[in-house]
Write an enzyme that holds these catalytic residues in place. Structure first.
Site: not given
Ligand code: GLY
Length: 375
Positions: A106, A226, A244, A254, A277-278
């Site tokens: 991750s 992350t 991340t 992105r 995170t998330g």
């Molecule tokens: N929180 C990490 C992402 O959405 O890339």
């Protein structure tokens, strides 16, 4: 906001929680770094607005906190703080362990790639004493984007460099270029590519005992994994870092919340530090980490402030494809926060999981409070 009292702030949050049909609870959770809740969030029940959030977790400084995958990071950062390192150097050294670990899919080297099979990394840093920040997004070929983010802060007049420009900047500073795609991550990506559509020519390997038939089952979850790590020194100075590989199989280019100051990380030396995170898109849409720090400025404990930001996301998630049958987010986000005085806390939209904390001489996991509880 100057006359925005703590009572009003908490009252509004509590009223909203009741209106949303949530009830108090605490929960322990498993997946570090924010695994996406599958689209069919059926089977999840109403839940929590934690009573204990009014207290927060007290600790004497120094304190280091991180997302659940950051136990090695908090250990390293604390060891450096004790030896007198500045908090930014300490937290970056902590997350470098995870960035350089090929087994962590991750973050950094070994991260799950974008839809083209290329690993693109996001990271930002923020330093409380000077209120400076630096960030890189969609950076390829560099194992430690957090170190490049620090150099953006220290060696440019900018805050954020992206893509090819970020890579050229890293090259100029002598960073080694490597292929970040490990064989393990490539295999994971290949399975996704072979299975994500019935309407293409990519076939999964023949399954044993299945007469050579190829399965197109779409059973591969996408994740937002992350690491966030924040620290407060014995003297009350704060710093933080988030890093991340972002959403697995993302559209190339992105960018999530992790390199966005105020979204994936925010630090105010007089108040505290927060990270997330998330699902990054949801965090960006409410300026998540800034929301957490502002809530602490107005009197919330770190845990209350994190839960407040989760509730903001729930309130702002109005698109049907992102909500379950009860109108709740069908994804997860976690926030982590440490106050200048050493209190710390974390919260998530969906209950479960833990965060890493090194405080009062102990490095351990602490439970995360959830806004909603799984059945
Ligand atoms: N929180 C990490 C992402 O959405 O890339």
């Amino acid at each position: 906001m100057s006359d925005y009292s703590r009572r009003q702030f908490l009252g509004a949050a509590a009223t909203a929680a009741v209106a949303g049909g949530v009830t108090p609870a605490l929960a322990v959770q498993g997946a570090p770094g924010g695994t996406r809740v599958p689209g069919s969030a059926a089977g999840m029940a109403p839940s929590p607005f934690a009573q204990e959030s009014a207290v927060g977790v007290a600790a004497s400084r120094p304190v280091v906190i991180a997302s659940g995958n950051g136990l090695r990071a908090t250990e390293k950062a604390m060891a450096m703080l004790v030896e007198g390192a500045d908090p930014l150097t300490a937290v970056i050294a902590g997350v470098n362990i995870v960035e350089e670990d090929p087994k962590d899919n991750s973050v950094g080297y070994g991260g799950i790639p974008n839809e083209d099979g290329v690993v693109e990394l996001d990271s930002c840093v923020m330093y409380g004493p000077t209120h400076q920040a630096g960030a890189v997004a969609a950076l390829r070929n560099i194992k430690t984007p957090s170190r490049v983010a620090r150099l953006v802060m220290e060696r440019t007049d900018h805050v954020l460099l992206v893509g090819e420009g970020a890579l050229r900047f890293a090259r100029a500073h002598g960073f080694e270029e490597v292929n970040l795609l490990t064989d393990e991550a490539r295999e994971i990506w290949l399975r996704w590519k072979e299975r994500h559509s019935d309407d293409d020519d990519w076939l999964s390997p023949p399954e044993q005992g299945n007469g050579g038939a190829q399965s197109k089952a779409r059973d591969i979850l996408r994740t937002y994994g992350t690491i966030n790590c924040c620290a407060v020194t014995a003297g009350g100075d704060l710093a933080g870092v988030t890093t991340t590989s972002g959403l697995s199989y993302k559209i190339p280019g992105r960018v999530g919340d992790s390199p966005i100051i105020g979204a994936g990380l925010y630090v105010e030396n007089e108040v505290g530090a927060a990270g997330s995170t998330g699902r990054g898109e949801a965090v960006i849409q409410i300026c998540g980490s800034h929301t957490v720090v502002e809530a602490m400025r107005h009197g919330m404990s770190p845990q209350e402030a994190c839960l407040h930001a989760c509730k903001r996301i729930a309130d702002c998630t109005r698109v049907d494809r992102l909500r379950d049958a009860k109108g709740r987010p069908n994804f997860d986000v976690k926030f982590y926060a440490v106050a200048r005085d050493g209190r710390h806390g974390a919260a998530s939209i969906w209950s479960g999981g833990h965060y890493a904390v090194f405080a009062d001489g102990r490095n351990r996991h602490e439970p995360i409070v959830g806004l909603y509880e799984h059945d």
